[in-house]
Design a protein around this motif. Structure first.
Motif, PDB file in Angstrom:
ATOM      1  N   ASP A   1      31.240  92.461 -14.355  1.00 40.42           N
ATOM      2  CA  ASP A   1      30.045  91.870 -14.956  1.00 40.42           C
ATOM      3  C   ASP A   1      28.933  92.090 -13.933  1.00 40.42           C
ATOM      4  O   ASP A   1      28.865  91.398 -12.917  1.00 40.42           O
ATOM      5  CB  ASP A   1      30.272  90.378 -15.231  1.00 40.42           C
ATOM      6  CG  ASP A   1      29.019  89.707 -15.804  1.00 40.42           C
ATOM      7  OD1 ASP A   1      27.947  90.337 -15.786  1.00 40.42           O
ATOM      8  OD2 ASP A   1      29.120  88.547 -16.242  1.00 40.42           O
TER       9      ASP A   1
ATOM     10  N   ILE B   1      31.779  88.727 -27.888  1.00 41.06           N
ATOM     11  CA  ILE B   1      31.871  89.408 -26.591  1.00 41.06           C
ATOM     12  C   ILE B   1      33.297  89.928 -26.353  1.00 41.06           C
ATOM     13  O   ILE B   1      33.495  90.991 -25.773  1.00 41.06           O
ATOM     14  CB  ILE B   1      31.409  88.474 -25.450  1.00 41.06           C
ATOM     15  CG1 ILE B   1      31.311  89.237 -24.143  1.00 41.06           C
ATOM     16  CG2 ILE B   1      32.292  87.265 -25.284  1.00 41.06           C
ATOM     17  CD1 ILE B   1      30.718  88.444 -22.993  1.00 41.06           C
TER      18      ILE B   1
ATOM     19  N   LYS C   1      24.558  93.521 -23.641  1.00 43.37           N
ATOM     20  CA  LYS C   1      24.048  92.472 -24.532  1.00 43.37           C
ATOM     21  C   LYS C   1      22.538  92.641 -24.631  1.00 43.37           C
ATOM     22  O   LYS C   1      21.853  92.767 -23.615  1.00 43.37           O
ATOM     23  CB  LYS C   1      24.390  91.107 -23.942  1.00 43.37           C
ATOM     24  CG  LYS C   1      24.108  89.938 -24.860  1.00 43.37           C
ATOM     25  CD  LYS C   1      24.645  88.692 -24.187  1.00 43.37           C
ATOM     26  CE  LYS C   1      24.463  87.452 -25.005  1.00 43.37           C
ATOM     27  NZ  LYS C   1      24.981  86.287 -24.286  1.00 43.37           N
TER      28      LYS C   1
ATOM     29  N   PHE D   1      25.584  93.383 -29.340  1.00 42.75           N
ATOM     30  CA  PHE D   1      26.238  94.111 -28.257  1.00 42.75           C
ATOM     31  C   PHE D   1      26.150  95.598 -28.572  1.00 42.75           C
ATOM     32  O   PHE D   1      26.571  96.029 -29.652  1.00 42.75           O
ATOM     33  CB  PHE D   1      27.701  93.685 -28.118  1.00 42.75           C
ATOM     34  CG  PHE D   1      27.845  92.263 -27.645  1.00 42.75           C
ATOM     35  CD1 PHE D   1      27.615  91.932 -26.313  1.00 42.75           C
ATOM     36  CD2 PHE D   1      28.178  91.244 -28.533  1.00 42.75           C
ATOM     37  CE1 PHE D   1      27.716  90.618 -25.875  1.00 42.75           C
ATOM     38  CE2 PHE D   1      28.279  89.929 -28.102  1.00 42.75           C
ATOM     39  CZ  PHE D   1      28.041  89.619 -26.767  1.00 42.75           C
TER      40      PHE D   1
ATOM     41  N   VAL E   1      29.501  97.628 -22.104  1.00 44.87           N
ATOM     42  CA  VAL E   1      29.011  96.732 -23.152  1.00 44.87           C
ATOM     43  C   VAL E   1      27.697  96.124 -22.677  1.00 44.87           C
ATOM     44  O   VAL E   1      27.638  95.554 -21.588  1.00 44.87           O
ATOM     45  CB  VAL E   1      30.053  95.609 -23.422  1.00 44.87           C
ATOM     46  CG1 VAL E   1      29.495  94.589 -24.412  1.00 44.87           C
ATOM     47  CG2 VAL E   1      31.362  96.203 -23.919  1.00 44.87           C
TER      48      VAL E   1
ATOM     49  N   LEU F   1      34.794  94.135 -26.139  1.00 41.49           N
ATOM     50  CA  LEU F   1      35.590  94.756 -25.072  1.00 41.49           C
ATOM     51  C   LEU F   1      36.553  95.806 -25.605  1.00 41.49           C
ATOM     52  O   LEU F   1      36.922  96.745 -24.913  1.00 41.49           O
ATOM     53  CB  LEU F   1      36.465  93.708 -24.365  1.00 41.49           C
ATOM     54  CG  LEU F   1      35.809  92.597 -23.578  1.00 41.49           C
ATOM     55  CD1 LEU F   1      36.892  91.720 -22.973  1.00 41.49           C
ATOM     56  CD2 LEU F   1      34.916  93.188 -22.498  1.00 41.49           C
TER      57      LEU F   1
ATOM     58  N   TYR G   1      30.152  95.208 -17.999  1.00 37.18           N
ATOM     59  CA  TYR G   1      29.357  94.376 -18.904  1.00 37.18           C
ATOM     60  C   TYR G   1      27.978  94.151 -18.303  1.00 37.18           C
ATOM     61  O   TYR G   1      27.859  93.803 -17.117  1.00 37.18           O
ATOM     62  CB  TYR G   1      30.084  93.027 -19.099  1.00 37.18           C
ATOM     63  CG  TYR G   1      29.323  92.055 -19.959  1.00 37.18           C
ATOM     64  CD1 TYR G   1      29.151  92.296 -21.318  1.00 37.18           C
ATOM     65  CD2 TYR G   1      28.770  90.902 -19.421  1.00 37.18           C
ATOM     66  CE1 TYR G   1      28.440  91.422 -22.121  1.00 37.18           C
ATOM     67  CE2 TYR G   1      28.066  90.013 -20.217  1.00 37.18           C
ATOM     68  CZ  TYR G   1      27.901  90.282 -21.565  1.00 37.18           C
ATOM     69  OH  TYR G   1      27.196  89.412 -22.356  1.00 37.18           O
TER      70      TYR G   1
ATOM     71  N   ASP H   1      24.227  92.209 -19.023  1.00 37.00           N
ATOM     72  CA  ASP H   1      23.392  91.295 -19.816  1.00 37.00           C
ATOM     73  C   ASP H   1      22.104  91.042 -19.056  1.00 37.00           C
ATOM     74  O   ASP H   1      21.905  89.978 -18.470  1.00 37.00           O
ATOM     75  CB  ASP H   1      24.150  89.975 -20.059  1.00 37.00           C
ATOM     76  CG  ASP H   1      23.259  88.896 -20.665  1.00 37.00           C
ATOM     77  OD1 ASP H   1      22.199  89.237 -21.209  1.00 37.00           O
ATOM     78  OD2 ASP H   1      23.641  87.707 -20.588  1.00 37.00           O
TER      79      ASP H   1
ATOM     80  N   ASP I   1      29.333  84.184 -19.450  1.00 31.40           N
ATOM     81  CA  ASP I   1      30.038  85.262 -20.155  1.00 31.40           C
ATOM     82  C   ASP I   1      31.290  85.664 -19.373  1.00 31.40           C
ATOM     83  O   ASP I   1      32.352  85.868 -19.953  1.00 31.40           O
ATOM     84  CB  ASP I   1      29.113  86.472 -20.337  1.00 31.40           C
ATOM     85  CG  ASP I   1      28.027  86.200 -21.375  1.00 31.40           C
ATOM     86  OD1 ASP I   1      28.277  85.392 -22.288  1.00 31.40           O
ATOM     87  OD2 ASP I   1      26.927  86.777 -21.264  1.00 31.40           O
TER      88      ASP I   1
END
Ligand SMILES: C[S@@+](CC[C@H](N)C(=O)[O-])C[C@H]1O[C@@H](n2cnc3c(N)ncnc32)[C@H](O)[C@@H]1O
Length: 277
Positions: A116, A100, A242, A266, A240, A104, A193, A195, A124
């Motif tokens: 996030d 992770i 996941k 990723f 990014v 970045l 980010y 996820d 994370d």
């Protein structure tokens, strides 16, 4: 209508006797009744809990706000515990940079501004903040938000000064990320980010207990239609995402490149958003 994620959760009496967990710090910061009012959730008295039909119970377990499935075969309660031994080990003894962090694309010693937008248990985000980055965490489930808020409160008050410094780099927001990103008024984030992934619903050794519980509670919530698109128009450098190793691209958008692991990967989207911030 009740806020998202609350319809099957009720507030159970606190646990204050017996073995005190390592993470506990003094008494619970609020009563069972105050918690119920704050989160607009139904309250169950001790004598009623056996007949409670809520799918999940939320309660203070030795001053840690905790969530548990209301099922005889359920695993024990879970809370956001940034003092957790596994996290601390990951943070201090990792032999190689976590994937992770590689995703970045930060330069050595550089501290990034990160959003996030799917905070979950904050694990994370904690890894990112431990590496020196500043993180805005957005979570739309009021339950997860309350658990995170409680975990951050304990981390900020921790006797471990390093942990308090890491917690200080983490700012929590409640809400739908798409809307938050569209109305973003703070400095532009370098990286966003995402996820949104969930493991399969069956319980297996491969699925971590905390992700299984989240999946059970939030499985009927719909993914946000254009979260990736919103992220792409805001992030200065990259987004990014996941993903499960064999899943398709989020929103069918092809990434600039990928970092692939055994069970997850990723997808990295480079952006060139300028603007002051
Ligand atoms: C798989 S979990 C994230 C786990 C997290 N990366 C961690 O380390 O704990 C996904 C979380 O994102 C939240 N979420 C999903 N879509 C969201 C959205 N559009 N806005 C805000 N939160 C969202 C869900 O409520 C859930 O808690």
């Amino acid at each position: 209508m009740l806020p998202i994620s609350t319809t099957r959760v009720c507030i159970a009496p606190p646990i204050e006797d017996g073995c005190v967990s390592d993470t506990s710090r003094g008494p619970a910061p609020e009563s069972q009744a105050q918690l119920a009012v704050r989160l607009s959730l139904p309250l169950w008295a001790p004598e009623e809990v056996a007949g409670c039909e809520c799918g999940f119970l939320l309660f203070y377990d030795h001053a840690c706000l905790s969530l548990q499935q209301n099922d005889q075969n359920a695993s024990g309660p879970l809370c956001v515990d940034f003092e957790d031994a596994t996290l601390a080990y990951r943070q201090r003894h990792s032999r190689q940079p976590e994937a992770i962090l590689k995703a970045l694309g930060a330069k050595q010693g550089e501290s990034l501004l990160i959003v996030d937008a799917t905070a979950g248990w904050g694990l994370d985000a904690f890894v990112l903040a431990s590496a020196g980055h500043r993180i805005d965490l957005i979570e739309r489930s009021v339950i997860l938000h309350a658990l995170l808020q409680d975990g951050l409160r304990r981390a900020a008050a921790s006797r471990d000064e390093g942990l308090a410094v890491i917690a200080d780099r983490m700012t929590l927001h409640l809400g739908e990320s798409s809307l938050k990103l569209q109305g973003w008024g703070a400095s532009l984030p370098d990286v966003i980010y995402l996820d949104p992934m969930f493991p399969e619903r069956r319980k297996s050794a491969k699925v971590k207990k905390n992700m299984y519980l989240l999946q059970q509670m939030l499985h009927d919530e719909l993914p946000t239609e254009a979260l990736l698109r919103d992220a792409l128009s805001l992030a200065r450098r990259r987004v990014v995402v996941k993903r499960p190793a064999h899943a398709g691209f989020l929103e069918d958008i092809k990434p600039s490149f990928q970092l692939t692991g055994k069970s997850s990967r990723f997808d990295i989207y480079l952006t060139r958003n300028s603007g002051s911030g």
